[in-house]
Design a protein around this motif. Sequence first.
Motif, PDB file in Angstrom:
ATOM      1  N   PRO B  84      58.300  38.143  32.736  1.00 53.73           N
ATOM      2  CA  PRO B  84      59.035  38.905  34.074  1.00 53.73           C
ATOM      3  C   PRO B  84      59.988  38.835  34.626  1.00 53.73           C
ATOM      4  O   PRO B  84      61.363  38.117  34.353  1.00 53.73           O
ATOM      5  N   ARG B  85      60.174  39.808  35.364  1.00 55.71           N
ATOM      6  CA  ARG B  85      61.839  39.376  35.743  1.00 55.71           C
ATOM      7  C   ARG B  85      61.567  38.326  36.899  1.00 55.71           C
ATOM      8  O   ARG B  85      60.911  37.601  37.078  1.00 55.71           O
ATOM      9  N   PRO B  86      62.972  37.572  36.403  1.00 56.16           N
ATOM     10  CA  PRO B  86      63.585  36.404  37.734  1.00 56.16           C
ATOM     11  C   PRO B  86      63.048  35.861  38.716  1.00 56.16           C
ATOM     12  O   PRO B  86      62.203  35.059  38.202  1.00 56.16           O
ATOM     13  N   LYS B  87      62.570  37.031  39.354  1.00 55.13           N
ATOM     14  CA  LYS B  87      61.521  35.541  40.872  1.00 55.13           C
ATOM     15  C   LYS B  87      60.896  35.441  40.384  1.00 55.13           C
ATOM     16  O   LYS B  87      60.298  34.619  41.102  1.00 55.13           O
ATOM     17  N   VAL B 112      60.468  45.491  28.866  1.00 54.35           N
ATOM     18  CA  VAL B 112      61.301  44.415  29.130  1.00 54.35           C
ATOM     19  C   VAL B 112      62.551  45.034  29.886  1.00 54.35           C
ATOM     20  O   VAL B 112      62.720  44.944  28.006  1.00 54.35           O
ATOM     21  N   GLU B 113      63.378  44.354  30.477  1.00 52.39           N
ATOM     22  CA  GLU B 113      64.603  45.046  30.681  1.00 52.39           C
ATOM     23  C   GLU B 113      65.121  44.511  30.519  1.00 52.39           C
ATOM     24  O   GLU B 113      64.594  42.728  30.557  1.00 52.39           O
ATOM     25  N   SER B 115      68.059  42.862  30.703  1.00 49.00           N
ATOM     26  CA  SER B 115      69.214  41.498  31.396  1.00 49.00           C
ATOM     27  C   SER B 115      67.520  40.809  32.194  1.00 49.00           C
ATOM     28  O   SER B 115      67.910  39.299  31.879  1.00 49.00           O
ATOM     29  N   TYR B 116      66.965  40.771  32.084  1.00 46.93           N
ATOM     30  CA  TYR B 116      65.487  39.480  32.326  1.00 46.93           C
ATOM     31  C   TYR B 116      65.754  38.217  31.511  1.00 46.93           C
ATOM     32  O   TYR B 116      65.199  37.034  31.816  1.00 46.93           O
ATOM     33  N   THR B 119      68.313  35.450  32.405  1.00 47.13           N
ATOM     34  CA  THR B 119      68.533  34.661  33.605  1.00 47.13           C
ATOM     35  C   THR B 119      68.280  33.223  33.160  1.00 47.13           C
ATOM     36  O   THR B 119      67.841  32.701  32.775  1.00 47.13           O
ATOM     37  N   PRO B 194      54.117  43.616  30.721  1.00 45.94           N
ATOM     38  CA  PRO B 194      54.907  43.734  31.770  1.00 45.94           C
ATOM     39  C   PRO B 194      54.581  44.707  33.023  1.00 45.94           C
ATOM     40  O   PRO B 194      53.093  45.562  32.796  1.00 45.94           O
ATOM     41  N   GLU B 195      55.196  44.546  33.835  1.00 53.28           N
ATOM     42  CA  GLU B 195      55.030  46.044  35.159  1.00 53.28           C
ATOM     43  C   GLU B 195      55.497  47.573  34.805  1.00 53.28           C
ATOM     44  O   GLU B 195      56.420  47.106  33.632  1.00 53.28           O
ATOM     45  N   ARG B 222      50.364  43.171  40.624  1.00 52.11           N
ATOM     46  CA  ARG B 222      51.584  42.380  39.723  1.00 52.11           C
ATOM     47  C   ARG B 222      51.472  41.388  39.084  1.00 52.11           C
ATOM     48  O   ARG B 222      50.439  40.582  38.660  1.00 52.11           O
TER      49      ARG B 222
END
Lengths: 235, 235
Positions: B84-87, B112-113, B115-116, B119, B194-195, B222
């Motif tokens: 998932p994205r970092p946050k 999944v990007e 950049s994730y 993190t 993922p999203e 989500r």
Amino acid sequence: MNLLLLEEADFIADDLARLSGRRLQHMLAIQKVDEGGSLRVGRIGGDMGKGTILSLSDSHAELSITLDQPPPPKLAVTLLLAMPRPKMFRRIMQHCATLGVPRIVLLNSYRVEKSYWQTPFLEPASLRENLLLGLEQARDTVLPEVMVEKRFKPFVEDRLPALLANTLPLLAHPGDYPPAPRATTTAVTLAIGPEGGWIPYEVEKFVEAGFQPVQLGARILRVETAVTSLIGRLF
Amino acid sequence: MNLLLLEEADFIADDLARLSGRRLQHMLAIQKVDEGGSLRVGRIGGDMGKGTILSLSDSHAELSITLDQPPPPKLAVTLLLAMPRPKMFRRIMQHCATLGVPRIVLLNSYRVEKSYWQTPFLEPASLRENLLLGLEQARDTVLPEVMVEKRFKPFVEDRLPALLANTLPLLAHPGDYPPAPRATTTAVTLAIGPEGGWIPYEVEKFVEAGFQPVQLGARILRVETAVTSLIGRLF
């Protein structure tokens, strides 16, 4: 944003909408739409369908709108929630809108800090914005009703009985209680306490009002986790 | 913090621990404990029990420790999660530890990007800290195992089959699939995308590996909400 939600004020004709601001920025930066392209739209409180982009600039977009699909049904639940701390409150409102909770009562409790009621997230515009974010995520158009009850006793004694009519009233509370039921076929009124739980007086008042205390197992969940996990279990 | 978790290095004798840092600050500022007072403690990976405060200062606390209670059982689930994205990642790790997920596989997916994976929350110290926060909340002592799989195909083809042994493999995916089961009595391997969801190729590979796609209804959740809601439904 899985659904572009349109306000009444966005409509410049029955089948024509003009957008700017956050939603336009999202369309440009994230969805990367072009003129002629289309995306899922919904009219707040109304139907969902398709928006086709007629014109697009940095300052506004014009969309031709066709609405032909009802929003998804809501859950048969009223959530009675001890007012959570602000950061969590904001996320819980989004989760509830996404999950399809149609009615939320924010209730005072002995363990709710007075400062929680001062949060700007309770202001109508901010509350609405967070509920809309949750609806956009789920693809729903109908805003949940949010009631604010800052006095525990008058609410539980005077106004709660009417809310409970024809529902199964469940009180999530740690202790030697039966486990929360699964896949209920009746409507539920679900009361979830603050961090630290309801105090015994409050439990007593809920039980007098007809609530069945139910427990969630040995683990202590954050309010946010308890709300989502219980809704997953109940419906 | 519903449980004070003790590291091996905190123990200065078998039944004596010395603390400083975040946990001491929490004891002083939030729990407002005094010398002679006691609080719930647990040894990371071990039993839980009571700590009695022998001495307390701004810089450290000494506690006499009695451990006589096992931690709560874990859920019979392996969670296969598209990174998932970092946050959200940070919160999901906390939720999973709280809910009692014993094993998490963080998996790459087309959506999944890249950049994730950069993190700082994936660094072992940070990951461990967030899992400990989740355990403190739940009153558990046993850290979940977290595996990082940055290449989808080799993982699904070569290492996944061994993980699936004696489990019901479920793939949460929107579409015309049966609804996710409830209250399973077997162990489950649960894959959550993922999203934006798994791409068709990924779904195909999961199905080849023996996964049953299941849907969660018309609403798009989500990842964070889907994890908690599905676990509430399954167990």
